[in-house]
Write an enzyme that holds these catalytic residues in place. Structure first.
Site, short mmCIF file in Angstrom:
data_model
loop_
_atom_site.label_atom_id
_atom_site.label_comp_id
_atom_site.label_asym_id
_atom_site.label_seq_id
_atom_site.Cartn_x
_atom_site.Cartn_y
_atom_site.Cartn_z
N LYS A 171 53.29 51.11 37.82
CA LYS A 171 53.42 51.02 36.22
C LYS A 171 52.31 52.08 35.49
O LYS A 171 52.57 52.84 34.90
CB LYS A 171 53.33 49.65 35.71
CG LYS A 171 53.14 49.38 34.14
CD LYS A 171 53.27 48.24 33.58
CE LYS A 171 53.17 48.17 32.01
NZ LYS A 171 53.07 46.81 31.80
N GLU A 229 45.14 51.11 45.77
CA GLU A 229 45.78 50.73 46.95
C GLU A 229 47.07 51.84 46.88
O GLU A 229 47.31 52.50 47.92
CB GLU A 229 46.21 49.49 47.19
CG GLU A 229 45.25 48.68 47.33
CD GLU A 229 44.92 47.95 46.03
OE1 GLU A 229 45.00 48.55 44.89
OE2 GLU A 229 44.19 46.82 45.93
N GLY A 236 54.13 44.26 34.74
CA GLY A 236 54.08 44.61 36.24
C GLY A 236 55.12 43.48 36.87
O GLY A 236 55.87 43.81 37.85
N ARG A 237 54.69 42.32 36.87
CA ARG A 237 55.30 41.27 37.58
C ARG A 237 56.58 40.77 37.08
O ARG A 237 57.25 39.96 37.58
CB ARG A 237 54.42 39.99 37.69
CG ARG A 237 53.82 39.45 36.63
CD ARG A 237 52.71 38.47 36.90
NE ARG A 237 51.82 38.15 35.60
CZ ARG A 237 50.93 38.75 34.81
NH1 ARG A 237 50.54 40.19 35.66
NH2 ARG A 237 50.27 38.59 33.72
N GLU A 297 49.71 34.70 38.66
CA GLU A 297 48.99 35.86 37.94
C GLU A 297 49.07 35.64 36.57
O GLU A 297 48.34 36.08 35.80
CB GLU A 297 49.55 37.30 38.56
CG GLU A 297 48.56 38.35 38.01
CD GLU A 297 48.87 39.65 38.72
OE1 GLU A 297 49.51 40.42 38.03
OE2 GLU A 297 48.47 40.16 39.67
N HIS A 303 58.51 22.01 60.22
CA HIS A 303 58.04 22.00 61.48
C HIS A 303 56.55 22.43 61.21
O HIS A 303 55.99 22.78 62.49
CB HIS A 303 58.68 22.64 62.51
CG HIS A 303 60.28 21.90 62.82
ND1 HIS A 303 60.03 20.90 63.87
CD2 HIS A 303 61.16 22.12 62.26
CE1 HIS A 303 61.09 20.45 63.78
NE2 HIS A 303 62.14 20.96 62.80
N LYS A 309 38.57 44.76 41.39
CA LYS A 309 38.83 46.22 41.71
C LYS A 309 37.71 46.95 41.03
O LYS A 309 37.60 47.93 42.02
CB LYS A 309 40.01 46.44 40.42
CG LYS A 309 41.56 46.02 40.78
CD LYS A 309 42.45 46.54 39.74
CE LYS A 309 43.81 45.70 39.78
NZ LYS A 309 44.63 46.26 38.61
O1 F6P Z 1 47.33 42.73 40.59
C1 F6P Z 1 47.15 43.48 39.39
C2 F6P Z 1 48.27 44.06 39.04
O2 F6P Z 1 48.17 44.89 37.75
C3 F6P Z 1 49.58 43.62 38.75
O3 F6P Z 1 49.93 42.97 37.78
C4 F6P Z 1 50.55 44.50 39.09
O4 F6P Z 1 51.93 43.93 39.47
C5 F6P Z 1 49.92 45.25 40.23
O5 F6P Z 1 48.44 45.32 39.85
C6 F6P Z 1 50.43 46.86 40.57
O6 F6P Z 1 50.27 47.54 39.26
P1 F6P Z 1 50.83 49.26 39.15
O7 F6P Z 1 52.41 48.95 39.06
O8 F6P Z 1 50.37 49.60 38.00
O9 F6P Z 1 50.31 49.95 40.23
#
Ligand code: F6P
Length: 568
Positions: free
Chosen positions: A205, A211, A272-273, A360, A394, A523
């Site tokens: 987003k 990462e 995002g989620r 979250e 289990h 972060k």
């Molecule tokens: O974990 C934090 C967060 O901002 C989430 O809300 C989001 O889903 C994820 O990082 C990835 O963010 P992006 O889509 O901006 O890379």
């Protein structure tokens, strides 16, 4: 006494003192605590509830104007107050003819403009009109993204990849995910892939997530290296043939070298989620299964979006009931965990998706209106975990049955198995599915009823073992049962059910489920550590920590890390 206090008092004086075994002996009660909507049955008779409590829930909902708030949210108010944003993932699956106005503008045409582009592009890839750099068909998709730009897509992919039609639609194709910044995840994602047949979707987003950007760079290098080996060095054209992105940050995707024709946007009013039904999920899933098949996920989600705001009787509104029960278990019963147990292997990744959506969103205590909420009912998002049944039986069910704390469970099951359609011996599949579902029903009763000392004695158990074989019972759970096998429509319903129940809980707790400030601190700190590591790449003792504001314990640990790396 307000209605929340009334509910707490009723629980303390009546329900907490009545064993579930007793509640379940009341046939009249049981028949009222089950409801159905559009192929989904929700049975909440094994919860610590009765019809009196459900009437109180109705009063709570009416007093807090829950339905008014839900309607306002779907109409585009800036409910995400800490970021001044609307919350409109529901608009992503609203029919084209309807309107949703944000800042004076109808956003639905924008939604369909992107969906149309996704449809056209994915069909051209699947049909072989859009090819890789060396004119080979793009049969593999690697999705690079993390959190909400990954988990929901993987849940839906896993849910559908053994659906009969899903198998036919995805024949010969592969969908893989690269989320963790661990180089081992990169190896796993790229292992045995032919670069000439592989398309990458960079899902972010913000397009700033460390990462994802690092993984995207690693993959970009991999593409170029692989092509170099094949004797091709036209970097711009190679990348344009193999990279696509989904993002709201079109400036950054351009800088990364992605052709704007291959960038699919979305909007700040999609969290995002909550973005699975935007191009974030629809693009990669349509590459794998075809757009028309995945559009059914949107239809299923829309069915629940409508049900949420139109069914005003709480005893019949599935997401509202789930939310109320979640609020009740956490804030009134004071249970701190929730086990999510799908009796369906295809929902393998559903708990991981719900963990993010739920924790979250609601894993916070900062109230939007602190004055309006009593401390007693403060936000109490449970710790969520889960594994498919029967594997979980289990594994951790010992604790669920006889551990010192009560862990409410939500069981999800299907009346029919995905494996039945097209099976050479459908009767054998049904038999195996019945075996699976026998466990679903048995667990529910074992948790609620338990086993008394008298029953243990009646079984002739030796005295010294008797107390080991007593089950306290009185452990609540609810059951979701789908009429059909897991398919794109009801997977969309399931997605929306859990999105909305989280919202209902958030509203009752008075928090904003759509920000995530809690993730930010880690972060920033990771960035600081990273600059220390970069400054000391070949230094294995006495690292230079200039400008790094941390305690000696953390510095020692980082020193050890580099020192270990220097040892043979
Ligand atoms: O974990 C934090 C967060 O901002 C989430 O809300 C989001 O889903 C994820 O990082 C990835 O963010 P992006 O889509 O901006 O890379």
């Amino acid at each position: 006494m307000d209605i929340q206090q009334k509910i707490a008092q009723y629980y303390d004086t009546v329900l907490s003192k009545t064993h579930l075994r007793t509640l379940l002996d009341n046939d009249e009660r049981n028949k009222h605590l089950v409801t159905q909507f559009d192929g989904i049955l929700l049975d909440y008779s094994h919860e610590k509830v009765d019809t009196e409590l459900i009437a109180q829930f109705q009063q709570l909902v009416d007093n807090t104007n829950l339905f008014g708030t839900l309607k306002d949210i779907q109409s585009g108010i800036k409910f995400n107050s800490t970021e001044n944003r609307a919350v409109l993932h529901t608009a992503l699956r609203t029919p084209e003819a309807q309107q949703v106005i944000v800042d004076g503008q109808n956003v639905i045409p924008d939604v369909y403009q992107i969906l149309d582009r996704v449809k056209t592009f994915t069909e051209s890839v699947r049909s072989g009109t859009f090819l890789g750099y060396t004119k080979k068909q793009l049969l593999n998709t690697v999705v690079i993204g993390i959190g909400g730009s990954y988990l929901g897509i993987e849940f839906i992919y896993e849910a559908l990849r053994t659906h009969h039609e899903g198998q036919l639609k995805s024949k010969g194709r592969q969908l893989r995910f690269l989320a963790n910044v661990d180089p081992v995840d990169t190896i796993r994602a790229l292992q045995n892939l032919n670069v000439e047949e592989t398309l990458f979707v960079i899902n972010s987003k913000t397009f700033t997530t460390a990462e994802t950007i690092m993984n995207a760079k690693v993959c970009r290098n991999w593409i170029l290296e692989q092509y170099k080996v094949l004797g091709h060095e036209n970097e711009k054209e190679i990348l344009e043939s193999h990279l696509t992105a989904v993002s709201t940050n079109l400036a950054e995707t351009g800088k990364f070298g992605i052709n704007e024709q291959r960038v699919f946007g979305f909007w700040d009013w999609v969290g995002g989620r909550y973005s699975v039904t935007s191009a974030i999920g629809v693009l990669p899933l349509s590459l794998q299964f075809g757009y028309d098949y995945i559009a059914q996920v949107l239809h299923g989600a829309h069915s629940i979006d409508q049900h949420l705001v139109s069914e005003k009787q709480v005893s019949k509104n599935l997401p509202v009931l789930l939310g109320l029960l979640g609020w009740y278990r956490a804030s009134i019963q004071k249970y701190q965990a929730l086990a999510l147990i799908p009796y369906a292997q295809c929902l393998l990744r559903f708990p991981a998706h719900v963990q993010q959506v739920h924790m979250e969103s609601n894993g916070k205590t900062a109230l939007v209106y602190p004055d309006k909420h009593e401390q007693y009912f403060k936000s109490a998002c449970p710790f969520i975990f889960g594994e498919p049944g029967t594997n979980s039986q289990h594994s951790f069910f010992q604790l669920i049955h006889q551990g010192s704390q009560v862990i409410p469970c939500e069981f999800i099951g299907y009346a029919k198995s995905q494996a039945e359609t097209g099976a050479s011996n459908p009767a054998a599949v049904r038999d195996q599915h019945d075996e699976l579902m026998s466990n679903y029903f048995a667990q529910v009763d074992a948790l609620a009823r338990g086993k008394t000392k008298e029953e243990v004695i009646a079984e002739g158990v030796k005295e010294e073992l008797q107390h080991h074989k007593i089950f306290p019972g009185d452990r609540c759970s609810l059951q979701i049962l789908f009429q059909n096998e897991a398919n794109p429509y009801n997977v969309g319903q399931l997605l929306a059910l859990y999105e909305h129940r989280v919202l209902v809980e958030g509203i009752l707790w008075g928090i904003n489920p759509f920000d995530q400030w809690g993730v930010e601190l880690g972060k920033v700190l990771a960035k600081n550590v990273r600059s220390v590591l970069l400054k000391n790449v070949d230094n294995h003792n006495n690292l230079d920590f200039t400008g790094f504001n941390a305690n000696s314990a953390t510095k020692n640990l980082i020193n050890h890390y580099r020192a270990f790396q220097g040892k043979q």
